[in-house]
Write an enzyme that holds these catalytic residues in place. Structure first.
Site, mmCIF file in Angstrom:
data_model
loop_
_atom_site.group_PDB
_atom_site.id
_atom_site.type_symbol
_atom_site.label_atom_id
_atom_site.label_comp_id
_atom_site.label_asym_id
_atom_site.label_seq_id
_atom_site.Cartn_x
_atom_site.Cartn_y
_atom_site.Cartn_z
ATOM 1 N N GLU A 35 -24.783 37.939 -52.033
ATOM 2 C CA GLU A 35 -24.071 37.299 -53.143
ATOM 3 C C GLU A 35 -22.739 38.012 -53.372
ATOM 4 O O GLU A 35 -22.700 39.259 -53.388
ATOM 5 C CB GLU A 35 -24.954 37.381 -54.395
ATOM 6 C CG GLU A 35 -24.959 36.157 -55.247
ATOM 7 C CD GLU A 35 -25.550 34.909 -54.577
ATOM 8 O OE1 GLU A 35 -24.771 34.132 -53.982
ATOM 9 O OE2 GLU A 35 -26.771 34.708 -54.659
ATOM 10 N N HIS A 36 -21.686 37.221 -53.521
ATOM 11 C CA HIS A 36 -20.315 37.745 -53.659
ATOM 12 C C HIS A 36 -19.906 38.511 -52.404
ATOM 13 O O HIS A 36 -19.071 39.398 -52.461
ATOM 14 C CB HIS A 36 -20.166 38.619 -54.914
ATOM 15 C CG HIS A 36 -20.213 37.814 -56.177
ATOM 16 N ND1 HIS A 36 -19.096 37.268 -56.752
ATOM 17 C CD2 HIS A 36 -21.256 37.432 -56.953
ATOM 18 C CE1 HIS A 36 -19.442 36.593 -57.843
ATOM 19 N NE2 HIS A 36 -20.752 36.680 -57.985
ATOM 20 N N SER A 72 -20.384 7.355 -61.086
ATOM 21 C CA SER A 72 -21.492 8.285 -60.906
ATOM 22 C C SER A 72 -22.596 7.990 -61.909
ATOM 23 O O SER A 72 -22.315 7.718 -63.088
ATOM 24 C CB SER A 72 -20.978 9.718 -61.111
ATOM 25 O OG SER A 72 -22.049 10.577 -61.411
ATOM 26 N N LEU A 130 -26.532 25.823 -58.365
ATOM 27 C CA LEU A 130 -27.135 25.308 -57.131
ATOM 28 C C LEU A 130 -26.126 24.485 -56.326
ATOM 29 O O LEU A 130 -26.492 23.713 -55.454
ATOM 30 C CB LEU A 130 -28.382 24.463 -57.468
ATOM 31 C CG LEU A 130 -29.442 25.221 -58.270
ATOM 32 C CD1 LEU A 130 -30.607 24.300 -58.632
ATOM 33 C CD2 LEU A 130 -29.945 26.442 -57.502
ATOM 34 N N SER A 132 -23.886 22.018 -57.073
ATOM 35 C CA SER A 132 -23.750 20.562 -57.140
ATOM 36 C C SER A 132 -22.322 20.161 -56.774
ATOM 37 O O SER A 132 -22.105 19.093 -56.201
ATOM 38 C CB SER A 132 -24.127 20.045 -58.528
ATOM 39 O OG SER A 132 -23.343 20.671 -59.505
ATOM 40 N N SER A 133 -21.350 21.021 -57.050
ATOM 41 C CA SER A 133 -19.970 20.635 -56.704
ATOM 42 C C SER A 133 -19.761 20.625 -55.192
ATOM 43 O O SER A 133 -19.109 19.717 -54.664
ATOM 44 C CB SER A 133 -18.929 21.503 -57.408
ATOM 45 O OG SER A 133 -19.315 22.830 -57.425
ATOM 46 N N GLU A 165 -11.588 22.504 -52.838
ATOM 47 C CA GLU A 165 -12.071 23.146 -54.066
ATOM 48 C C GLU A 165 -11.116 24.261 -54.514
ATOM 49 O O GLU A 165 -10.783 24.387 -55.692
ATOM 50 C CB GLU A 165 -13.482 23.701 -53.838
ATOM 51 C CG GLU A 165 -14.067 24.352 -55.067
ATOM 52 C CD GLU A 165 -15.569 24.551 -54.986
ATOM 53 O OE1 GLU A 165 -16.275 23.654 -54.504
ATOM 54 O OE2 GLU A 165 -16.031 25.624 -55.417
ATOM 55 N N ASP A 177 -21.131 27.858 -49.952
ATOM 56 C CA ASP A 177 -21.847 26.691 -50.476
ATOM 57 C C ASP A 177 -21.679 25.465 -49.572
ATOM 58 O O ASP A 177 -22.646 24.771 -49.254
ATOM 59 C CB ASP A 177 -21.353 26.369 -51.895
ATOM 60 C CG ASP A 177 -21.449 27.568 -52.826
ATOM 61 O OD1 ASP A 177 -22.213 28.505 -52.508
ATOM 62 O OD2 ASP A 177 -20.758 27.574 -53.857
ATOM 63 N N TYR A 229 -15.317 35.370 -62.205
ATOM 64 C CA TYR A 229 -15.431 35.249 -60.746
ATOM 65 C C TYR A 229 -14.122 35.708 -60.101
ATOM 66 O O TYR A 229 -14.119 36.519 -59.172
ATOM 67 C CB TYR A 229 -15.743 33.790 -60.381
ATOM 68 C CG TYR A 229 -16.011 33.568 -58.916
ATOM 69 C CD1 TYR A 229 -17.301 33.682 -58.395
ATOM 70 C CD2 TYR A 229 -14.981 33.241 -58.033
ATOM 71 C CE1 TYR A 229 -17.548 33.471 -57.039
ATOM 72 C CE2 TYR A 229 -15.211 33.036 -56.690
ATOM 73 C CZ TYR A 229 -16.500 33.147 -56.198
ATOM 74 O OH TYR A 229 -16.737 32.938 -54.856
HETATM 75 C C1 GLA Z 1 -20.255 30.808 -55.930
HETATM 76 C C2 GLA Z 1 -19.182 30.557 -54.881
HETATM 77 C C3 GLA Z 1 -19.604 31.079 -53.516
HETATM 78 C C4 GLA Z 1 -20.077 32.526 -53.598
HETATM 79 C C5 GLA Z 1 -21.076 32.707 -54.732
HETATM 80 C C6 GLA Z 1 -21.452 34.145 -54.945
HETATM 81 O O1 GLA Z 1 -21.393 30.058 -55.630
HETATM 82 O O2 GLA Z 1 -18.923 29.173 -54.796
HETATM 83 O O3 GLA Z 1 -18.558 30.932 -52.591
HETATM 84 O O4 GLA Z 1 -18.979 33.408 -53.728
HETATM 85 O O5 GLA Z 1 -20.578 32.196 -55.962
HETATM 86 O O6 GLA Z 1 -22.133 34.614 -53.845
#
Ligand code: GLA
Length: 394
Positions: A35-36, A72, A130, A132-133, A165, A177, A229
Site C-alpha cells: 500500500e502506497h 448511471s 475498492l 469504483s472510480s 484520472e 487500481d 494522499y
Molecule cells: C489509492 C490509489 C492507488 C494506491 C493506493 C494506496 O487506491 O489510487 O494508486 O496508491 O491508494 O496503495
C-alpha cells in the site's frame, strides 16, 4: 456478482430509447499487499473483485459533433453530456469527469474516440476504498475502444486510464487500481512491479484452503482524504531525494532509512520499504509454500497483513479509528490477519479468516461498531476474480 447485463441494458433503453451495442464489465479491486508503494515504483499485489461496474454502450454518430452522453443507475434522473471536440482538463466535474477523462486520454494517445451513449450500473460501494472510480474508467475504456474497433493492449489501457484520472480529474493516484481491474485473473493476485511495469499472476485461492477473504467496509470517510494522499506522495519524494535515490523503491535495506534525520520522513520511508518486502514475502509464501514445514501459508500471510496494518497506522499514518477497531476486533475473534486497504482515511479493511471463524469475526466487528454507536459496517466477499471484459448480450 456484479450488476446484471440485462438491468444495465434496460437502463440504457430508458435513458436513450435505443438498444446498446454491447455491455462491458470492469471490476473493483482489493489489495492483498503493498500500500502506497505504487507511486514509489515499488511492488503491489492487488486482485480484481467479483463486484464491478457494467457499462452498456452504443456509438452515437452526431452531425453536430462528437458527444459522450452518460447516465448511471447510481445517479438517477441525471444525464451528463460531454462534447469530445476540444475536451480539456477542468471542463467536466462530478462523476462524469472519470469517463470524460478516459476519452480525453485515449484521444491524447492518438486514438479516434467515437461519440457514444453509455449507461452504467455498479455494485462496488463508492467511497469504500475498492476503486469504483478505476472500475468506471476501465469499463469506459473498454467500451470506447471496442466501439471504435481498436484493440488496445491492457497495459497501455491501464496507463491511459490512470493518465485520465491524474491529469483530467486531478487525482494523483498510482497505477495499481487500473492494473488490477484490467489485468486481474480469477484465482490469482496480480504481482505488479511499478518500476518496470512487469506483471505476473500469483495463484491465490483461499477457498481451496477452507479460508476466505472478508472485506469490512467501515463506512467511514474522513476529511482531507485527497490532500493527505498528495502529502504522503510529496513526503516520499522528499525522502527519496534526501537519500539520493530516484524513488524509495531503490532502497532494499530498511536500515537505509535511518539516514533520514526527520522522524516523519523516516517513518514514511520505513513503511514503503517494509511493505515492498512484505509483497515479495507474500508472493514467496504463495508460490513456494511456508518453507517452515508447517504448511501454514495462510497463517504466514495473515501475520504479514496485520504487520502491514501496524505499519500503515503507525509509520505511514493513514489509518482511521474505524479501521483500527475493525482490525483489532477481527483478530480477537480469530482472524488470521487483517489490514486497512487503499489510500486510507476511510474505506475498507481486508481480513483473512478460516471458514469457521468468518461468522464470529463478522459478529465481533459489528458488535465493536455497535458499542461505539458507529454506522454498522458492511461485510463483502473478496474473491479474486477475472478482470475487465465484454459480457454477452441477452
Ligand atoms: C489509492 C490509489 C492507488 C494506491 C493506493 C494506496 O487506491 O489510487 O494508486 O496508491 O491508494 O496503495
Amino acid at each position: 456478482m456484479s450488476p446484471s447485463p440485462s438491468a444495465v441494458q434496460e437502463l440504457f433503453r430508458s435513458c436513450f430509447g435505443d438498444r446498446a451495442d454491447g455491455v462491458w464489465l470492469a471490476p473493483g479491486r482489493a489489495n492483498l499487499m503493498g500500500e502506497h508503494t505504487d507511486y514509489n515504483e515499488g511492488f503491489v499485489l492487488p486482485f480484481a473483485l467479483g463486484q464491478g461496474i457494467v457499462a452498456a454502450a452504443a456509438r452515437r454518430d452526431d452531425s453536430s459533433g462528437r458527444r459522450l452522453v452518460l447516465c448511471s443507475a447510481q445517479e438517477p434522473g441525471s444525464v451528463a453530456e460531454v462534447s469530445l471536440d476540444g475536451l480539456s482538463p477542468g471542463q467536466v466535474s462530478g462523476w462524469a469527469a472519470y469517463p470524460a477523462g478516459v476519452a480525453w486520454a485515449l484521444a491524447a494517445a492518438g486514438y479516434a474516440v467515437p461519440g457514444a451513449c453509455v449507461a452504467f450500473d455498479s455494485d462496488v460501494p463508492a467511497g469504500a476504498g475498492l476503486s469504483s472510480s478505476a472500475a468506471l474508467e476501465c469499463a469506459t475504456a473498454l467500451a470506447l475502444t471496442e466501439l471504435a474497433g481498436v484493440a488496445v493492449d491492457r497495459r497501455e489501457l491501464a496507463a491511459m486510464t490512470r493518465r485520465g484520472e491524474n491529469e483530467f480529474v486531478g487525482v494523483p493516484s498510482g497505477i495499481m487500481d487500473q492494473s488490477a481491474s484490467l489485468l486481474g485473473q480469477r484465482g490469482h493476485a496480480l504481482l505488479l512491479d511499478c518500476r518496470s511495469l512487469e506483471t505476473s499472476q500469483v495463484p491465490f485461492d483461499p477457498a481451496a484452503a477452507a479460508a476466505q477473504l472478508l472485506l469490512i467496509n467501515t463506512r467511514a470517510r474522513h476529511e482531507l482524504t485527497a490532500g493527505q494522499y498528495g502529502r504522503r506522495r510529496a513526503e516520499c519524494e522528499q525522502a527519496a531525494r534526501l537519500l539520493g535515490v530516484p524513488s524509495l523503491r531503490y532502497l532494499t535495506d530498511v536500515a537505509d532509512t535511518d539516514r533520514l534525520t526527520d522522524p516523519v520522513l523516516r517513518r514514511r520511508a520505513r513503511h514503503v520499504v517494509t511493505d515492498d518486502q512484505r509483497v515479495l514475502e507474500v508472493v514467496g509464501f504463495l508460490t513456494r509454500g511456508s518453507g517452515s514445514g508447517s504448511g501454514d501459508v495462510l497463517g504466514e500471510i495473515g501475520r504479514l497483513l496485520t504487520q502491514a496494518h501496524v505499519s500503515l497506522r503507525d509509520d505511514f499514518e493513514v489509518s482511521w479509528p474505524e479501521a483500527d477497531v475493525a482490525v483489532d476486533a477481527a483478530l480477537t475473534a480469530g482472524a488470521l490477519g487483517a489490514r486497512m486497504i487503499g489510500g486510507g482515511f476511510g474505506g475498507s479493511v481486508l481480513s483473512l479468516v478460516r471458514a469457521e471463524a468468518a461468522e464470529p469475526v463478522r459478529a465481533a466487528v459489528a458488535e465493536a461498531f455497535g458499542r461505539r454507536a458507529w454506522t454498522a459496517p458492511e461485510f463483502l466477499p473478496a474473491d479474486p476474480s477475472d478482470g475487465a471484459r465484454r459480457l454477452g448480450l441477452q
